[in-house]
Design a protein around this motif. Sequence first.
Motif, PDB file in Angstrom:
ATOM      1  N   PHE A 241     -31.089 -24.832  67.875  1.00 24.66           N
ATOM      2  CA  PHE A 241     -32.060 -23.838  67.436  1.00 24.66           C
ATOM      3  C   PHE A 241     -31.342 -22.665  66.779  1.00 24.66           C
ATOM      4  CE2 PHE A 241     -31.116 -23.094  71.935  1.00 24.66           C
ATOM      5  CZ  PHE A 241     -30.765 -21.762  71.968  1.00 24.66           C
ATOM      6  N   SER A 242     -32.063 -21.986  65.887  1.00 26.79           N
ATOM      7  CA  SER A 242     -31.505 -20.830  65.184  1.00 26.79           C
ATOM      8  C   SER A 242     -32.638 -19.899  64.785  1.00 26.79           C
ATOM      9  CB  SER A 242     -30.742 -21.282  63.932  1.00 26.79           C
ATOM     10  OG  SER A 242     -30.231 -20.168  63.225  1.00 26.79           O
ATOM     11  N   TYR A 243     -32.505 -18.599  65.133  1.00 24.10           N
ATOM     12  CA  TYR A 243     -33.535 -17.612  64.845  1.00 24.10           C
ATOM     13  C   TYR A 243     -32.890 -16.300  64.402  1.00 24.10           C
ATOM     14  CZ  TYR A 243     -36.472 -20.811  67.508  1.00 24.10           C
ATOM     15  OH  TYR A 243     -37.129 -21.913  67.951  1.00 24.10           O
ATOM     16  N   THR A 244     -33.596 -15.581  63.538  1.00 28.06           N
ATOM     17  CA  THR A 244     -33.191 -14.240  63.154  1.00 28.06           C
ATOM     18  C   THR A 244     -34.366 -13.300  63.412  1.00 28.06           C
ATOM     19  OG1 THR A 244     -31.773 -15.150  61.427  1.00 28.06           O
ATOM     20  CG2 THR A 244     -32.280 -12.806  61.302  1.00 28.06           C
ATOM     21  N   PHE A 245     -34.095 -12.143  64.029  1.00 29.91           N
ATOM     22  CA  PHE A 245     -35.159 -11.253  64.481  1.00 29.91           C
ATOM     23  C   PHE A 245     -35.196  -9.960  63.681  1.00 29.91           C
ATOM     24  CE2 PHE A 245     -33.985 -14.056  67.893  1.00 29.91           C
ATOM     25  CZ  PHE A 245     -35.196 -14.416  68.459  1.00 29.91           C
ATOM     26  N   ILE A 246     -36.410  -9.437  63.474  1.00 28.96           N
ATOM     27  CA  ILE A 246     -36.561  -8.181  62.741  1.00 28.96           C
ATOM     28  C   ILE A 246     -36.637  -6.984  63.690  1.00 28.96           C
ATOM     29  CG2 ILE A 246     -37.662  -9.253  60.755  1.00 28.96           C
ATOM     30  CD1 ILE A 246     -40.353  -8.388  61.862  1.00 28.96           C
ATOM     31  N   ASN A 247     -36.929  -7.236  64.951  1.00 24.17           N
ATOM     32  CA  ASN A 247     -36.992  -6.179  65.955  1.00 24.17           C
ATOM     33  C   ASN A 247     -36.037  -6.508  67.094  1.00 24.17           C
ATOM     34  OD1 ASN A 247     -39.075  -4.682  64.691  1.00 24.17           O
ATOM     35  ND2 ASN A 247     -40.610  -6.104  65.509  1.00 24.17           N
ATOM     36  N   PRO A 248     -35.581  -5.512  67.834  1.00 20.27           N
ATOM     37  CA  PRO A 248     -34.736  -5.806  68.993  1.00 20.27           C
ATOM     38  C   PRO A 248     -35.532  -6.578  70.051  1.00 20.27           C
ATOM     39  CG  PRO A 248     -35.389  -3.502  69.000  1.00 20.27           C
ATOM     40  CD  PRO A 248     -35.817  -4.062  67.678  1.00 20.27           C
ATOM     41  N   VAL A 249     -34.904  -7.560  70.639  1.00 16.38           N
ATOM     42  CA  VAL A 249     -35.583  -8.363  71.657  1.00 16.38           C
ATOM     43  C   VAL A 249     -34.553  -8.877  72.648  1.00 16.38           C
ATOM     44  CG1 VAL A 249     -35.422 -10.474  70.254  1.00 16.38           C
ATOM     45  CG2 VAL A 249     -37.151 -10.316  72.048  1.00 16.38           C
TER      46      VAL A 249
ATOM     47  N   PHE B  55     -29.402  -9.578  74.447  1.00 11.36           N
ATOM     48  CA  PHE B  55     -30.144  -8.578  73.695  1.00 11.36           C
ATOM     49  C   PHE B  55     -29.782  -8.737  72.223  1.00 11.36           C
ATOM     50  CE2 PHE B  55     -31.275  -4.444  72.008  1.00 11.36           C
ATOM     51  CZ  PHE B  55     -32.499  -4.217  72.621  1.00 11.36           C
ATOM     52  N   VAL B  56     -30.777  -9.105  71.430  1.00 14.88           N
ATOM     53  CA  VAL B  56     -30.552  -9.385  70.014  1.00 14.88           C
ATOM     54  C   VAL B  56     -30.978  -8.169  69.182  1.00 14.88           C
ATOM     55  CG1 VAL B  56     -30.978 -10.990  68.124  1.00 14.88           C
ATOM     56  CG2 VAL B  56     -31.034 -11.813  70.481  1.00 14.88           C
ATOM     57  N   GLN B  57     -30.094  -7.733  68.325  1.00 15.02           N
ATOM     58  CA  GLN B  57     -30.374  -6.588  67.471  1.00 15.02           C
ATOM     59  C   GLN B  57     -31.169  -7.012  66.224  1.00 15.02           C
ATOM     60  OE1 GLN B  57     -29.746  -3.583  68.309  1.00 15.02           O
ATOM     61  NE2 GLN B  57     -28.343  -3.842  70.031  1.00 15.02           N
ATOM     62  N   PRO B  58     -31.877  -6.063  65.596  1.00 14.99           N
ATOM     63  CA  PRO B  58     -32.627  -6.387  64.371  1.00 14.99           C
ATOM     64  C   PRO B  58     -31.713  -6.981  63.303  1.00 14.99           C
ATOM     65  CG  PRO B  58     -33.252  -4.223  65.189  1.00 14.99           C
ATOM     66  CD  PRO B  58     -32.085  -4.659  66.017  1.00 14.99           C
ATOM     67  N   GLY B  59     -32.162  -8.077  62.700  1.00 11.16           N
ATOM     68  CA  GLY B  59     -31.388  -8.743  61.664  1.00 11.16           C
ATOM     69  C   GLY B  59     -30.311  -9.664  62.182  1.00 11.16           C
ATOM     70  N   GLU B  60     -30.117  -9.696  63.511  1.00 14.95           N
ATOM     71  CA  GLU B  60     -29.068 -10.525  64.100  1.00 14.95           C
ATOM     72  C   GLU B  60     -29.581 -11.946  64.313  1.00 14.95           C
ATOM     73  OE1 GLU B  60     -25.549  -9.709  67.370  1.00 14.95           O
ATOM     74  OE2 GLU B  60     -27.557  -8.922  67.741  1.00 14.95           O
ATOM     75  N   GLN B  61     -28.676 -12.889  64.204  1.00 14.06           N
ATOM     76  CA  GLN B  61     -29.047 -14.301  64.348  1.00 14.06           C
ATOM     77  C   GLN B  61     -28.708 -14.798  65.746  1.00 14.06           C
ATOM     78  OE1 GLN B  61     -26.952 -17.398  61.998  1.00 14.06           O
ATOM     79  NE2 GLN B  61     -28.976 -18.043  61.297  1.00 14.06           N
ATOM     80  N   LEU B  62     -29.653 -15.537  66.314  1.00 15.64           N
ATOM     81  CA  LEU B  62     -29.448 -16.213  67.600  1.00 15.64           C
ATOM     82  C   LEU B  62     -29.366 -17.703  67.348  1.00 15.64           C
ATOM     83  CD1 LEU B  62     -29.488 -16.035  70.811  1.00 15.64           C
ATOM     84  CD2 LEU B  62     -31.916 -16.610  70.601  1.00 15.64           C
TER      85      LEU B  62
END
Length: 483
Positions: free
Chosen positions: A340-348, A393-400
């Motif tokens: 799996f691979s995701y990129t987030f626009i908000n911190p989560v 904790f994923v920062q905005p724009g960071e990829q998981l």
Amino acid sequence: MELRLSAKTVRIDSQRDVHSCVSIHLKSNASDTSFPVLTIKAENGVTLLFGEVRTISKDADSNAAILVVINKQKVYIEMQNPKEATVLFAALANSENSTEFSSSRDIGAVTEYFKSSQSAVLVLRSHSSAAEYDVATYRSAILQNFTDFKDKVVLDVGAGSGLLSFFAAQAGARKVYAVEGSAMAEAARKLIQNNGLSDIITVIQGKIEEIEIPEPVDAIVSEPLGIMLVNERMLESYVYSRRWLKPGGKMFPTQSQLFICPFSDASVFLETQQKASFWQTKDFHGIDLSTLHEDAQHEYFSQPCVEQVNPECLVGTPTYKIFNYMTMNVADLFEITMDFSYTFINPVEIHGIASWFDNTFQGSSFSVPLSTSPFAPLTHWYQVRCLLQNSIFVQPGEQLQGTIHMRINRHQSYDVRIIASTSTQTAKGHINLKEPNFRFGQISFVPTAMPISQSVGNLQQHRILALRLQDASSSFHCSINKT
């Protein structure tokens, strides 16, 4: 049925304190769950424990006390007097949801026994609306595609009490071979004989891998599905049984899709951490227990949470893997990997991976779906959430990015290893599917972040798709587009 009582004292094994003047609320509702639900509240109204009662027994040392197991935690309940203890015990032991064995009842053992046979699970839970829906879907898939069964030979793999064999007979099958490895085979024979179908349905006791079927079959039916689809490893037997299928024959179910999706839920994460807090005690009757805290926490986090998941805790577009039972090999089930691979626009904050599965019964006339999605009506499989040992904790724009790797073990289940990482953090999870944590009736936390690659619309589309599948299943108007 509801019952409210006041207990003199309550002691929970994961907590050091003995609680006094505790209120007990018992609810047994066939439409909610398979087992009685007990809520234990402190004098100030704070909920100490909530969950299904899996085991009850009388206390040998006091006729005013009983012992119960809730969420795998032992609870000692001392009532105000022996009469109230008897009332509570009788309500638990004799509720319409329970089965009593002498002076104690181990529901978990009963459930595990019936899990060895697919249909018996459905019979055991036949009073629940979720199970009735599952059974109705199987029956409709068979009857709506009666041309695949009428005057045909059918194989029922892991027949249990023979429920699916009965459905095949109702669809006009000439002969049904019901294969069951456990002692439930004898119960199936009694049901078949009592319903006058002994000339159509023949029970064969044994493992499908070890017995012989007298003739090739036109269709195979089975309920080989476990939590997270693969638990109990019945799918291997189901795929193996294809050796008896004629060319062009049908398998019900025909294929499944296993979904995974990251979730954010601080409440379940903290709840799991709290379970291990007892093992931080440095003076338990003069004993320092803290050396076992890390081991205890690892064990609690290795338990998959089986529950009804709030879709709002999901923070990504689900990733899925297809299991086509018509073409796959048994060896394909020994190890399963999903990336799996995701990129987030908000911190989560990511706490783990949620999972569910969809199924398709592909007949000659109709394609009937059965979804266990959190967006769809509840089934008795619920959904599963696998926790990471540490949140990320994923920062905005960071990829998981991450991987789930599932490997069979000797306990008729799977070891599930999860690794998830960003550019700066890595978290792992090690899940034992054989030891689930049942969290029925509890509510998930609602996050706010969404991945860049996924809009709210995409999530809504998945919800709409799942609901349409369920509508199609209930109305039986989902025709195959023949090309």
